[in-house]
Enzyme design. Sequence first.
Site, mmCIF file in Angstrom:
data_model
loop_
_atom_site.group_PDB
_atom_site.id
_atom_site.type_symbol
_atom_site.label_atom_id
_atom_site.label_comp_id
_atom_site.label_asym_id
_atom_site.label_seq_id
_atom_site.Cartn_x
_atom_site.Cartn_y
_atom_site.Cartn_z
ATOM 1 C CB CYS A 1 -7.468 -2.300 5.140
ATOM 2 S SG CYS A 1 -8.221 -3.581 6.247
ATOM 3 C CG HIS B 1 -2.098 -1.017 1.080
ATOM 4 N ND1 HIS B 1 -3.352 -0.731 1.099
ATOM 5 C CD2 HIS B 1 -1.950 -2.462 0.969
ATOM 6 C CE1 HIS B 1 -3.945 -1.628 0.790
ATOM 7 N NE2 HIS B 1 -3.241 -2.802 0.939
#
Length: 303
Positions: free
Chosen positions: A240, A209
Amino acid sequence: MKLPSEVVLCEVGLRDGLQNEAKILDTSQKIDIGKKFINSGFKVIELGSFMNPKAVPQMADTDELFLAFKDFNEVEFRALVANVKGIERAIACGCKKVKLNVSASLRHNLENINMTPQESVSSFSEMTNLATSNGLEVSGSISMPFGSPWEGDISQEEVMSIIDAYLKVGITEISLSDASGMAMPKQVYELCVKVKEKYPEVKWWLHFHNTRGMAVANIMAAMEAEITNFDTSIAGLGGCPFIPGAAGNVASEDVVHMLDEMNINSGIDILKLLEIGKEIQNIVEHETDSYLLRAGRSKDLIK
């Protein structure tokens, strides 16, 4: 620098990208985007996840997507599963490859799938047996092997214990997923070198990420450690919902652009990818974390 001549990218935009979007796409839109991914050159695509639709409504139509792509045999389609119910859904719709997940962070595992890491590990055998007895391939992923916003540093020993649990049930394809975006290049290089040396039988994937702008640098570090499989997400979509401040995945087009400029083959057509990225931004109705969609290719600026 010691870099590979080619890499394999898995496009995760239809799963990890869309699961954090407020706007839920129609199944027909997802099918169209999936076909465009195939046309751009992706040979590995994560179509969705078999999670509780009430918890993750963005993924409620994953079964329909696998039915829609059942005849595309040249592409590996995979889906994330959390329990036996997910495996049963995968079998019913013709999914051929599932990915299990456990977090190296206790708090994250509880928030994400309401289990401790130990409880997740204890369920691996039942899930794997059900999947393989029905002809499904099984891979595994480990979230937060590089750090957690709750526990801080994650020791290599904790990561190794989860790898050992996967190997114990016969899973030899494992992804290290920096869901918190806390990884740093030196740390990535050292862990990748260690696991490749200790577990030569494992096929490794890296999933970064871009929360703190380090994803591309971390991919470089992983390639120097001889890792050649990476997850990326169109337009940098993702994040997330259970992690504070989590940003999207590294953008597929940013990674392909970097690889193209370094003559590392990914098999992905960057121009087609840029068109998909622009379309995605229009669909979700907001800008995304993609450098290339903002600035364009380097060579396009040269007159």
